[in-house]
Design a protein around this motif. Structure first.
Motif, PDB file in Angstrom:
ATOM      1  N   ALA A 111      17.629 -71.897  15.708  1.00 19.34           N
ATOM      2  CA  ALA A 111      18.048 -73.164  15.101  1.00 19.34           C
ATOM      3  C   ALA A 111      18.498 -72.944  13.670  1.00 19.34           C
ATOM      4  CB  ALA A 111      16.891 -74.154  15.131  1.00 19.34           C
ATOM      5  N   GLY A 112      19.735 -73.340  13.342  1.00 18.70           N
ATOM      6  CA  GLY A 112      20.249 -73.178  11.991  1.00 18.70           C
ATOM      7  C   GLY A 112      19.513 -74.002  10.948  1.00 18.70           C
ATOM      8  N   PRO A 113      19.539 -75.351  11.034  1.00 15.37           N
ATOM      9  CA  PRO A 113      18.894 -76.176  10.005  1.00 15.37           C
ATOM     10  C   PRO A 113      17.389 -75.954   9.896  1.00 15.37           C
ATOM     11  CG  PRO A 113      20.416 -77.477  11.333  1.00 15.37           C
ATOM     12  CD  PRO A 113      20.299 -76.152  12.007  1.00 15.37           C
ATOM     13  N   MET A 114      16.704 -75.753  11.007  1.00 16.19           N
ATOM     14  CA  MET A 114      15.251 -75.573  10.953  1.00 16.19           C
ATOM     15  C   MET A 114      14.882 -74.213  10.366  1.00 16.19           C
ATOM     16  SD  MET A 114      14.359 -77.413  14.545  1.00 16.19           S
ATOM     17  CE  MET A 114      12.721 -76.754  14.625  1.00 16.19           C
ATOM     18  N   THR A 115      15.700 -73.203  10.622  1.00 16.62           N
ATOM     19  CA  THR A 115      15.506 -71.918   9.943  1.00 16.62           C
ATOM     20  C   THR A 115      15.693 -72.092   8.445  1.00 16.62           C
ATOM     21  OG1 THR A 115      16.205 -70.619  11.866  1.00 16.62           O
ATOM     22  CG2 THR A 115      16.380 -69.558   9.726  1.00 16.62           C
ATOM     23  N   ALA A 116      16.652 -72.925   8.058  1.00 20.13           N
ATOM     24  CA  ALA A 116      16.889 -73.178   6.635  1.00 20.13           C
ATOM     25  C   ALA A 116      15.662 -73.798   5.970  1.00 20.13           C
ATOM     26  CB  ALA A 116      18.106 -74.086   6.460  1.00 20.13           C
ATOM     27  N   ILE A 117      15.042 -74.751   6.631  1.00 20.68           N
ATOM     28  CA  ILE A 117      13.858 -75.399   6.055  1.00 20.68           C
ATOM     29  C   ILE A 117      12.707 -74.404   5.926  1.00 20.68           C
ATOM     30  CG2 ILE A 117      12.091 -77.171   6.444  1.00 20.68           C
ATOM     31  CD1 ILE A 117      14.279 -78.854   7.818  1.00 20.68           C
ATOM     32  N   CYS A 118      12.467 -73.636   6.983  1.00 17.59           N
ATOM     33  CA  CYS A 118      11.317 -72.725   6.993  1.00 17.59           C
ATOM     34  C   CYS A 118      11.525 -71.502   6.105  1.00 17.59           C
ATOM     35  CB  CYS A 118      11.013 -72.275   8.424  1.00 17.59           C
ATOM     36  SG  CYS A 118      10.372 -73.597   9.478  1.00 17.59           S
ATOM     37  N   SER A 119      12.768 -71.164   5.767  1.00 16.11           N
ATOM     38  CA  SER A 119      13.022 -69.995   4.928  1.00 16.11           C
ATOM     39  C   SER A 119      13.242 -70.357   3.468  1.00 16.11           C
ATOM     40  CB  SER A 119      14.247 -69.225   5.449  1.00 16.11           C
ATOM     41  OG  SER A 119      15.415 -70.019   5.341  1.00 16.11           O
ATOM     42  N   SER A 120      13.217 -71.637   3.143  1.00 19.18           N
ATOM     43  CA  SER A 120      13.507 -72.074   1.777  1.00 19.18           C
ATOM     44  C   SER A 120      12.295 -71.889   0.872  1.00 19.18           C
ATOM     45  CB  SER A 120      13.918 -73.549   1.782  1.00 19.18           C
ATOM     46  OG  SER A 120      12.795 -74.368   2.066  1.00 19.18           O
ATOM     47  N   GLU A 121      12.500 -72.098  -0.411  1.00 20.94           N
ATOM     48  CA  GLU A 121      11.402 -71.999  -1.380  1.00 20.94           C
ATOM     49  C   GLU A 121      10.324 -73.043  -1.127  1.00 20.94           C
ATOM     50  OE1 GLU A 121      12.714 -72.089  -5.386  1.00 20.94           O
ATOM     51  OE2 GLU A 121      13.788 -70.176  -5.267  1.00 20.94           O
ATOM     52  N   GLN A 122      10.662 -74.101  -0.393  1.00 25.23           N
ATOM     53  CA  GLN A 122       9.665 -75.116  -0.069  1.00 25.23           C
ATOM     54  C   GLN A 122       8.565 -74.548   0.827  1.00 25.23           C
ATOM     55  OE1 GLN A 122       9.792 -77.950  -1.689  1.00 25.23           O
ATOM     56  NE2 GLN A 122      11.650 -77.154  -2.628  1.00 25.23           N
ATOM     57  N   ALA A 123       8.830 -73.421   1.471  1.00 26.25           N
ATOM     58  CA  ALA A 123       7.823 -72.766   2.315  1.00 26.25           C
ATOM     59  C   ALA A 123       6.998 -71.752   1.527  1.00 26.25           C
ATOM     60  CB  ALA A 123       8.494 -72.085   3.504  1.00 26.25           C
ATOM     61  N   GLY A 124       7.154 -71.746   0.210  1.00 29.22           N
ATOM     62  CA  GLY A 124       6.357 -70.856  -0.632  1.00 29.22           C
ATOM     63  C   GLY A 124       7.216 -69.907  -1.443  1.00 29.22           C
ATOM     64  N   GLU A 125       6.687 -69.482  -2.593  1.00 33.64           N
ATOM     65  CA  GLU A 125       7.421 -68.568  -3.468  1.00 33.64           C
ATOM     66  C   GLU A 125       7.527 -67.170  -2.859  1.00 33.64           C
ATOM     67  OE1 GLU A 125       4.893 -70.442  -4.428  1.00 33.64           O
ATOM     68  OE2 GLU A 125       5.884 -71.932  -5.712  1.00 33.64           O
ATOM     69  N   ASP A 126       6.504 -66.762  -2.112  1.00 32.68           N
ATOM     70  CA  ASP A 126       6.475 -65.432  -1.516  1.00 32.68           C
ATOM     71  C   ASP A 126       7.265 -65.442  -0.210  1.00 32.68           C
ATOM     72  OD1 ASP A 126       5.965 -62.931  -0.551  1.00 32.68           O
ATOM     73  OD2 ASP A 126       3.781 -63.119  -0.517  1.00 32.68           O
ATOM     74  N   LYS A 127       8.465 -64.882  -0.230  1.00 33.19           N
ATOM     75  CA  LYS A 127       9.315 -64.949   0.967  1.00 33.19           C
ATOM     76  C   LYS A 127       8.734 -64.141   2.126  1.00 33.19           C
ATOM     77  CE  LYS A 127      12.589 -61.172   0.232  1.00 33.19           C
ATOM     78  NZ  LYS A 127      14.012 -60.814   0.136  1.00 33.19           N
ATOM     79  N   GLU A 128       7.880 -63.161   1.825  1.00 30.79           N
ATOM     80  CA  GLU A 128       7.263 -62.373   2.895  1.00 30.79           C
ATOM     81  C   GLU A 128       6.334 -63.211   3.768  1.00 30.79           C
ATOM     82  OE1 GLU A 128       5.352 -58.929   1.398  1.00 30.79           O
ATOM     83  OE2 GLU A 128       7.185 -58.060   0.552  1.00 30.79           O
TER      84      GLU A 128
END
Length: 418
Positions: free
Chosen positions: A287-304
Protein backbone atom coordinates in the motif's frame (compact mmCIF):
# COMPACT_ATOMS: atom_id res chain seq x y z
CA UNK A 1 30.79 -6.55 -9.72
CA UNK A 2 28.64 -8.28 -7.13
CA UNK A 3 25.70 -10.25 -8.52
CA UNK A 4 22.41 -8.95 -7.19
CA UNK A 5 20.00 -11.49 -5.73
CA UNK A 6 16.49 -11.69 -7.20
CA UNK A 7 14.95 -12.08 -3.73
CA UNK A 8 16.57 -9.57 -1.43
CA UNK A 9 18.08 -10.79 1.82
CA UNK A 10 16.91 -9.24 5.09
CA UNK A 11 17.61 -9.46 8.82
CA UNK A 12 14.95 -12.18 9.07
CA UNK A 13 11.71 -12.69 10.94
CA UNK A 14 13.47 -13.91 14.09
CA UNK A 15 15.45 -10.66 14.28
CA UNK A 16 12.32 -8.62 13.60
CA UNK A 17 10.43 -10.35 16.40
CA UNK A 18 13.36 -10.11 18.80
CA UNK A 19 13.65 -6.32 18.44
CA UNK A 20 9.94 -5.58 18.03
CA UNK A 21 9.15 -4.73 21.64
CA UNK A 22 12.19 -2.45 21.82
CA UNK A 23 10.62 -0.30 19.11
CA UNK A 24 6.96 -0.70 20.03
CA UNK A 25 5.95 2.59 21.65
CA UNK A 26 3.31 5.29 21.56
CA UNK A 27 4.59 6.77 18.31
CA UNK A 28 4.85 3.53 16.34
CA UNK A 29 1.50 2.32 17.71
CA UNK A 30 -0.30 5.58 16.89
CA UNK A 31 1.10 5.69 13.33
CA UNK A 32 0.01 2.10 12.78
CA UNK A 33 -3.44 2.93 14.16
CA UNK A 34 -3.85 5.99 11.93
CA UNK A 35 -2.78 3.99 8.85
CA UNK A 36 -5.27 1.24 9.74
CA UNK A 37 -8.13 3.69 10.25
CA UNK A 38 -7.29 5.30 6.92
CA UNK A 39 -7.28 1.93 5.13
CA UNK A 40 -10.38 0.56 6.85
CA UNK A 41 -12.64 3.56 6.23
CA UNK A 42 -13.13 5.21 2.84
CA UNK A 43 -11.42 2.48 0.81
CA UNK A 44 -13.75 -0.14 2.35
CA UNK A 45 -16.72 1.85 1.05
CA UNK A 46 -15.34 1.68 -2.50
CA UNK A 47 -15.31 -2.12 -2.29
CA UNK A 48 -18.76 -2.26 -0.67
CA UNK A 49 -20.13 0.12 -3.31
CA UNK A 50 -18.66 -1.98 -6.13
CA UNK A 51 -20.13 -5.15 -4.62
CA UNK A 52 -23.57 -3.58 -4.19
CA UNK A 53 -23.54 -2.21 -7.74
CA UNK A 54 -22.68 -5.65 -9.11
CA UNK A 55 -25.47 -7.28 -7.10
CA UNK A 56 -23.16 -9.47 -5.01
CA UNK A 57 -24.56 -11.25 -1.99
CA UNK A 58 -23.63 -10.12 1.52
CA UNK A 59 -21.52 -13.27 1.84
CA UNK A 60 -19.57 -12.48 -1.34
CA UNK A 61 -19.03 -8.90 -0.15
CA UNK A 62 -17.69 -10.08 3.21
CA UNK A 63 -15.45 -12.64 1.43
CA UNK A 64 -14.03 -9.83 -0.72
CA UNK A 65 -13.30 -7.70 2.37
CA UNK A 66 -11.84 -10.67 4.25
CA UNK A 67 -9.51 -11.50 1.35
CA UNK A 68 -7.98 -8.05 0.92
CA UNK A 69 -7.82 -7.03 4.59
CA UNK A 70 -6.69 -10.30 6.17
CA UNK A 71 -4.10 -11.01 3.48
CA UNK A 72 -3.03 -7.35 3.44
CA UNK A 73 -2.39 -7.62 7.17
CA UNK A 74 -0.32 -10.79 6.67
CA UNK A 75 1.77 -9.02 4.03
CA UNK A 76 2.51 -6.21 6.51
CA UNK A 77 3.56 -8.65 9.22
CA UNK A 78 5.75 -10.75 6.93
CA UNK A 79 7.62 -7.94 5.18
CA UNK A 80 7.98 -5.70 8.25
CA UNK A 81 9.41 -8.49 10.38
CA UNK A 82 11.60 -10.01 7.64
CA UNK A 83 13.17 -6.74 6.48
CA UNK A 84 12.63 -4.53 9.57
CA UNK A 85 11.25 -1.85 7.27
CA UNK A 86 7.75 -0.26 7.31
CA UNK A 87 6.63 -1.98 4.09
CA UNK A 88 2.87 -1.97 4.61
CA UNK A 89 0.34 -4.25 2.94
CA UNK A 90 -3.26 -3.57 1.95
CA UNK A 91 -4.86 -3.55 -1.50
CA UNK A 92 -5.13 -1.36 -4.57
CA UNK A 93 -7.74 1.37 -4.00
CA UNK A 94 -7.75 2.47 -7.70
CA UNK A 95 -7.90 -1.24 -8.49
CA UNK A 96 -11.17 -1.47 -6.56
CA UNK A 97 -12.53 1.42 -8.63
CA UNK A 98 -11.41 -0.33 -11.82
CA UNK A 99 -13.16 -3.53 -10.78
CA UNK A 100 -16.32 -1.59 -9.90
CA UNK A 101 -16.58 -0.43 -13.50
CA UNK A 102 -15.68 -3.82 -14.96
CA UNK A 103 -18.37 -5.71 -13.05
CA UNK A 104 -20.98 -4.09 -15.30
CA UNK A 105 -19.59 -6.11 -18.23
CA UNK A 106 -18.38 -9.30 -16.54
CA UNK A 107 -19.90 -11.78 -14.12
CA UNK A 108 -18.25 -12.00 -10.72
CA UNK A 109 -16.85 -15.48 -11.35
CA UNK A 110 -15.12 -14.12 -14.48
CA UNK A 111 -13.79 -11.20 -12.45
CA UNK A 112 -12.46 -13.61 -9.80
CA UNK A 113 -10.61 -15.52 -12.53
CA UNK A 114 -9.16 -12.20 -13.74
CA UNK A 115 -8.05 -11.33 -10.18
CA UNK A 116 -6.04 -14.56 -10.03
CA UNK A 117 -4.47 -13.95 -13.44
CA UNK A 118 -3.49 -10.40 -12.41
CA UNK A 119 -1.71 -11.86 -9.39
CA UNK A 120 0.17 -14.30 -11.64
CA UNK A 121 1.34 -11.41 -13.88
CA UNK A 122 2.66 -9.46 -10.88
CA UNK A 123 4.34 -12.56 -9.44
CA UNK A 124 6.14 -13.34 -12.71
CA UNK A 125 7.38 -9.75 -13.04
CA UNK A 126 8.69 -9.92 -9.49
CA UNK A 127 10.38 -13.32 -9.68
CA UNK A 128 12.10 -12.31 -12.92
CA UNK A 129 13.75 -9.36 -11.19
CA UNK A 130 12.52 -7.03 -13.94
CA UNK A 131 10.70 -4.59 -11.64
CA UNK A 132 13.73 -4.18 -9.40
CA UNK A 133 15.87 -3.31 -12.43
CA UNK A 134 13.34 -0.77 -13.71
CA UNK A 135 13.00 0.96 -10.32
CA UNK A 136 16.79 1.18 -9.92
CA UNK A 137 17.01 2.58 -13.47
CA UNK A 138 14.54 5.41 -12.88
CA UNK A 139 16.11 8.75 -11.87
CA UNK A 140 15.43 9.53 -8.21
CA UNK A 141 14.11 13.12 -8.78
CA UNK A 142 11.41 11.78 -11.12
CA UNK A 143 10.38 9.04 -8.65
CA UNK A 144 10.29 11.54 -5.76
CA UNK A 145 8.27 14.04 -7.82
CA UNK A 146 5.76 11.29 -8.61
CA UNK A 147 5.46 10.55 -4.88
CA UNK A 148 4.94 14.23 -4.08
CA UNK A 149 2.27 14.59 -6.75
CA UNK A 150 0.47 11.39 -5.78
CA UNK A 151 0.38 12.16 -2.04
CA UNK A 152 -0.20 15.93 -2.12
CA UNK A 153 -3.96 15.32 -2.31
CA UNK A 154 -3.86 14.02 1.25
CA UNK A 155 -2.35 17.29 2.47
CA UNK A 156 -4.80 19.40 0.48
CA UNK A 157 -7.59 17.11 1.73
CA UNK A 158 -6.77 18.17 5.28
CA UNK A 159 -7.20 21.80 4.22
CA UNK A 160 -10.43 21.05 2.33
CA UNK A 161 -11.83 19.38 5.45
CA UNK A 162 -11.72 22.79 7.12
CA UNK A 163 -14.44 23.87 4.71
CA UNK A 164 -16.71 20.90 5.33
CA UNK A 165 -16.10 20.39 9.08
CA UNK A 166 -14.19 23.40 10.42
CA UNK A 167 -14.49 22.49 14.10
CA UNK A 168 -13.34 18.87 13.72
CA UNK A 169 -10.59 19.54 11.17
CA UNK A 170 -9.50 22.76 12.88
CA UNK A 171 -9.22 21.10 16.28
CA UNK A 172 -7.16 18.23 14.82
CA UNK A 173 -4.82 20.58 12.94
CA UNK A 174 -4.24 22.85 15.94
CA UNK A 175 -3.63 19.83 18.19
CA UNK A 176 -1.11 18.44 15.71
CA UNK A 177 1.09 21.53 15.53
CA UNK A 178 0.76 22.44 19.21
CA UNK A 179 1.75 18.90 20.15
CA UNK A 180 4.67 19.03 17.71
CA UNK A 181 5.94 22.22 19.36
CA UNK A 182 5.21 21.72 23.04
CA UNK A 183 4.35 18.07 23.89
CA UNK A 184 7.30 15.89 22.94
CA UNK A 185 5.95 12.77 24.68
CA UNK A 186 2.76 12.51 22.59
CA UNK A 187 2.96 11.83 18.84
CA UNK A 188 1.39 14.79 17.01
CA UNK A 189 -0.70 12.51 14.80
CA UNK A 190 -2.17 10.80 17.88
CA UNK A 191 -2.93 14.15 19.51
CA UNK A 192 -4.66 15.26 16.30
CA UNK A 193 -6.79 12.11 16.18
CA UNK A 194 -7.83 12.22 19.85
CA UNK A 195 -8.67 15.94 19.86
CA UNK A 196 -10.46 15.65 16.51
CA UNK A 197 -12.47 12.68 17.82
CA UNK A 198 -13.48 14.66 20.92
CA UNK A 199 -14.58 17.53 18.65
CA UNK A 200 -16.54 15.05 16.51
CA UNK A 201 -18.39 13.71 19.55
CA UNK A 202 -19.01 17.24 20.82
CA UNK A 203 -20.59 18.28 17.52
CA UNK A 204 -22.62 15.08 17.17
CA UNK A 205 -20.75 14.04 14.03
CA UNK A 206 -19.98 10.46 15.08
CA UNK A 207 -22.39 7.76 13.96
CA UNK A 208 -23.39 9.16 10.59
CA UNK A 209 -21.67 6.46 8.54
CA UNK A 210 -23.40 3.26 7.58
CA UNK A 211 -22.77 0.07 5.66
CA UNK A 212 -25.38 -2.09 4.06
CA UNK A 213 -23.99 -5.44 5.16
CA UNK A 214 -24.41 -7.35 8.38
CA UNK A 215 -22.14 -9.87 10.06
CA UNK A 216 -22.40 -12.94 7.85
CA UNK A 217 -20.08 -15.77 6.88
CA UNK A 218 -17.94 -15.29 3.74
CA UNK A 219 -19.27 -16.87 0.56
CA UNK A 220 -16.50 -17.85 -1.83
CA UNK A 221 -16.87 -17.81 -5.65
CA UNK A 222 -15.33 -20.37 -8.01
CA UNK A 223 -13.26 -18.61 -10.72
CA UNK A 224 -13.94 -18.67 -14.43
CA UNK A 225 -11.06 -17.78 -16.76
CA UNK A 226 -11.78 -15.84 -19.98
CA UNK A 227 -9.59 -13.93 -22.41
CA UNK A 228 -11.87 -10.87 -22.38
CA UNK A 229 -11.67 -10.54 -18.59
CA UNK A 230 -7.90 -11.07 -18.74
CA UNK A 231 -7.48 -8.14 -21.15
CA UNK A 232 -10.05 -5.87 -19.48
CA UNK A 233 -9.29 -6.58 -15.80
CA UNK A 234 -6.10 -8.61 -15.26
CA UNK A 235 -3.66 -6.51 -17.30
CA UNK A 236 -4.73 -3.05 -16.04
CA UNK A 237 -5.07 -4.35 -12.46
CA UNK A 238 -1.53 -5.76 -12.56
CA UNK A 239 -0.22 -2.46 -13.93
CA UNK A 240 -2.03 -0.58 -11.16
CA UNK A 241 -0.49 -2.76 -8.47
CA UNK A 242 3.03 -2.28 -9.87
CA UNK A 243 2.84 1.23 -11.32
CA UNK A 244 0.74 2.88 -8.62
CA UNK A 245 0.89 1.08 -5.27
CA UNK A 246 4.32 -0.61 -5.35
CA UNK A 247 6.06 2.26 -7.13
CA UNK A 248 4.56 4.73 -4.65
CA UNK A 249 5.61 2.67 -1.64
CA UNK A 250 9.10 2.15 -3.06
CA UNK A 251 9.57 5.87 -3.64
CA UNK A 252 8.29 6.72 -0.16
CA UNK A 253 10.69 4.28 1.47
CA UNK A 254 13.60 5.62 -0.58
CA UNK A 255 12.68 9.16 0.43
CA UNK A 256 12.90 8.11 4.07
CA UNK A 257 16.34 6.59 3.57
CA UNK A 258 15.43 2.88 3.30
CA UNK A 259 16.59 0.36 0.72
CA UNK A 260 13.28 -1.35 -0.03
CA UNK A 261 13.21 -5.00 -1.17
CA UNK A 262 11.65 -4.13 -4.53
CA UNK A 263 11.59 -7.62 -6.03
CA UNK A 264 10.21 -9.22 -2.87
CA UNK A 265 7.56 -6.50 -2.63
CA UNK A 266 6.48 -7.37 -6.17
CA UNK A 267 6.60 -11.12 -5.58
CA UNK A 268 4.54 -10.91 -2.39
CA UNK A 269 2.04 -8.63 -4.15
CA UNK A 270 1.68 -11.31 -6.82
CA UNK A 271 1.18 -14.05 -4.25
CA UNK A 272 -1.31 -11.80 -2.45
CA UNK A 273 -3.16 -11.24 -5.71
CA UNK A 274 -3.42 -14.96 -6.44
CA UNK A 275 -4.51 -15.87 -2.89
CA UNK A 276 -6.98 -12.97 -2.65
CA UNK A 277 -8.44 -13.95 -6.02
CA UNK A 278 -9.20 -17.49 -4.86
CA UNK A 279 -10.94 -15.99 -1.82
CA UNK A 280 -12.93 -13.53 -3.96
CA UNK A 281 -10.89 -10.32 -3.55
CA UNK A 282 -9.28 -8.19 -6.23
CA UNK A 283 -5.71 -8.02 -4.87
CA UNK A 284 -3.67 -7.90 -1.67
CA UNK A 285 -0.46 -5.96 -2.23
CA UNK A 286 1.83 -3.21 -0.94
CA UNK A 287 0.00 0.00 0.00
CA UNK A 288 1.45 3.36 -1.07
CA UNK A 289 -0.29 5.83 1.30
CA UNK A 290 -0.23 3.49 4.31
CA UNK A 291 3.48 2.82 3.82
CA UNK A 292 3.91 6.59 3.78
CA UNK A 293 2.19 6.97 7.15
CA UNK A 294 4.09 4.12 8.81
CA UNK A 295 7.49 5.24 7.44
CA UNK A 296 7.11 8.92 8.32
CA UNK A 297 8.63 10.75 11.28
CA UNK A 298 5.24 10.42 12.97
CA UNK A 299 6.20 6.76 13.57
CA UNK A 300 9.24 7.84 15.58
CA UNK A 301 12.60 9.56 15.13
CA UNK A 302 14.46 6.24 14.90
CA UNK A 303 13.76 4.99 11.38
CA UNK A 304 15.12 1.54 12.28
CA UNK A 305 12.16 1.03 14.58
CA UNK A 306 9.35 2.31 12.37
CA UNK A 307 8.64 -1.20 11.14
CA UNK A 308 6.81 -1.65 14.45
CA UNK A 309 4.13 0.75 13.12
CA UNK A 310 3.58 -1.59 10.18
CA UNK A 311 3.32 -4.56 12.55
CA UNK A 312 0.61 -2.75 14.52
CA UNK A 313 -1.15 -1.85 11.28
CA UNK A 314 -0.90 -5.44 10.05
CA UNK A 315 -2.50 -6.82 13.21
CA UNK A 316 -5.35 -4.29 13.03
CA UNK A 317 -5.82 -4.84 9.29
CA UNK A 318 -5.96 -8.60 9.66
CA UNK A 319 -8.39 -8.35 12.57
CA UNK A 320 -10.59 -6.03 10.50
CA UNK A 321 -10.69 -8.66 7.76
CA UNK A 322 -11.73 -11.37 10.21
CA UNK A 323 -14.71 -9.36 11.48
CA UNK A 324 -15.32 -7.23 8.38
CA UNK A 325 -19.08 -7.56 8.39
CA UNK A 326 -19.33 -6.12 11.90
CA UNK A 327 -16.34 -3.78 11.80
CA UNK A 328 -17.20 -1.72 8.73
CA UNK A 329 -20.19 0.10 10.30
CA UNK A 330 -18.12 0.96 13.38
CA UNK A 331 -15.25 2.49 11.43
CA UNK A 332 -17.60 4.25 9.04
CA UNK A 333 -19.27 5.99 11.97
CA UNK A 334 -16.16 8.22 12.16
CA UNK A 335 -16.56 11.46 10.18
CA UNK A 336 -14.68 11.54 6.89
CA UNK A 337 -13.27 14.97 7.72
CA UNK A 338 -11.48 13.56 10.75
CA UNK A 339 -9.97 10.64 8.81
CA UNK A 340 -8.91 12.88 5.90
CA UNK A 341 -7.38 15.52 8.17
CA UNK A 342 -5.34 13.10 10.26
CA UNK A 343 -4.13 11.20 7.17
CA UNK A 344 -3.06 14.49 5.56
CA UNK A 345 -1.16 15.62 8.65
CA UNK A 346 0.62 12.28 8.83
CA UNK A 347 1.92 12.82 5.27
CA UNK A 348 3.74 16.11 5.98
CA UNK A 349 7.16 14.58 6.66
CA UNK A 350 6.97 12.27 3.64
CA UNK A 351 5.96 15.14 1.35
CA UNK A 352 8.78 17.36 2.60
CA UNK A 353 11.34 14.61 1.93
CA UNK A 354 9.85 13.91 -1.50
CA UNK A 355 9.98 17.57 -2.59
CA UNK A 356 13.52 17.99 -1.28
CA UNK A 357 14.71 14.87 -3.11
CA UNK A 358 12.88 15.89 -6.30
CA UNK A 359 13.87 19.55 -6.60
CA UNK A 360 17.14 19.98 -4.69
CA UNK A 361 19.44 22.48 -6.40
CA UNK A 362 22.20 19.92 -6.99
CA UNK A 363 19.90 17.36 -8.64
CA UNK A 364 19.39 16.82 -12.37
CA UNK A 365 16.26 15.81 -14.32
CA UNK A 366 14.40 18.83 -12.98
CA UNK A 367 12.16 19.27 -16.03
CA UNK A 368 11.26 15.58 -16.04
CA UNK A 369 10.63 15.75 -12.30
CA UNK A 370 8.28 18.71 -12.73
CA UNK A 371 6.35 16.90 -15.46
CA UNK A 372 6.07 13.83 -13.22
CA UNK A 373 4.78 16.03 -10.40
CA UNK A 374 2.16 17.66 -12.65
CA UNK A 375 0.95 14.36 -14.12
CA UNK A 376 0.72 12.70 -10.69
CA UNK A 377 -1.20 15.69 -9.30
CA UNK A 378 -3.63 15.59 -12.22
CA UNK A 379 -5.04 12.23 -11.08
CA UNK A 380 -5.48 11.32 -14.75
CA UNK A 381 -6.42 7.76 -15.71
CA UNK A 382 -5.64 6.34 -19.16
CA UNK A 383 -6.47 2.80 -20.29
CA UNK A 384 -7.55 2.00 -16.76
CA UNK A 385 -4.10 2.87 -15.35
CA UNK A 386 -3.84 5.65 -12.79
CA UNK A 387 -1.68 8.77 -12.68
CA UNK A 388 1.43 7.58 -10.75
CA UNK A 389 2.37 5.16 -13.54
CA UNK A 390 1.91 7.77 -16.26
CA UNK A 391 3.83 10.30 -14.16
CA UNK A 392 6.92 8.07 -14.29
CA UNK A 393 6.49 7.48 -18.03
CA UNK A 394 5.99 11.17 -18.84
CA UNK A 395 8.83 12.27 -16.59
CA UNK A 396 11.33 9.89 -18.20
CA UNK A 397 10.20 10.72 -21.76
CA UNK A 398 10.44 14.49 -21.21
CA UNK A 399 13.77 14.12 -19.42
CA UNK A 400 15.08 12.03 -22.34
CA UNK A 401 14.07 14.78 -24.78
CA UNK A 402 15.26 17.92 -22.95
CA UNK A 403 17.87 16.78 -20.40
CA UNK A 404 19.30 13.60 -21.86
CA UNK A 405 22.77 13.94 -20.29
CA UNK A 406 21.32 14.16 -16.78
CA UNK A 407 19.06 11.18 -17.47
CA UNK A 408 21.96 9.02 -18.71
CA UNK A 409 24.08 10.02 -15.69
CA UNK A 410 21.27 9.08 -13.29
CA UNK A 411 20.79 5.71 -14.98
CA UNK A 412 24.52 4.96 -14.94
CA UNK A 413 24.78 5.56 -11.18
CA UNK A 414 22.93 2.35 -10.08
CA UNK A 415 25.05 0.14 -12.33
CA UNK A 416 28.25 1.58 -10.89
CA UNK A 417 26.95 1.00 -7.38
CA UNK A 418 26.14 -2.63 -8.11
Amino acid sequence: MEKRQIIEAGPGIASGLRDLFKYLNLKTASAGLVAAIFGCSGPALIVIGAANKAGLSNGQTVAWLFAIYFLGGLISLFLALRYKQPVTGAYSIPGAALVAGSLAAFSFDQAVGAFIMAGIIVFLLGISGLIGKVMRWLPMPIVMAMIAGALIRFATGAVSALGTAPIIAGAAIVAFFVSMRFVKTVPPVLAAFVVGLIAAFATGSVGGGSAEIAFVMPEFTAPTFTLDAFLAISVPLALLVIGAENAQATGVLMAEGYRPPINMMTIISGIGGIAAGFLGGHNANIAGPMTAICSSEQAGEDKEGRYAATVVNGILFGAFGLVAGAAVPVVMSLPGALIGTVAGLAMIGVLLAAFQNAFGRSLGNQTGAFVALAVAMSNISLMGISAPFWALVAGVVVSFIVERDALISAQAAPSKAS
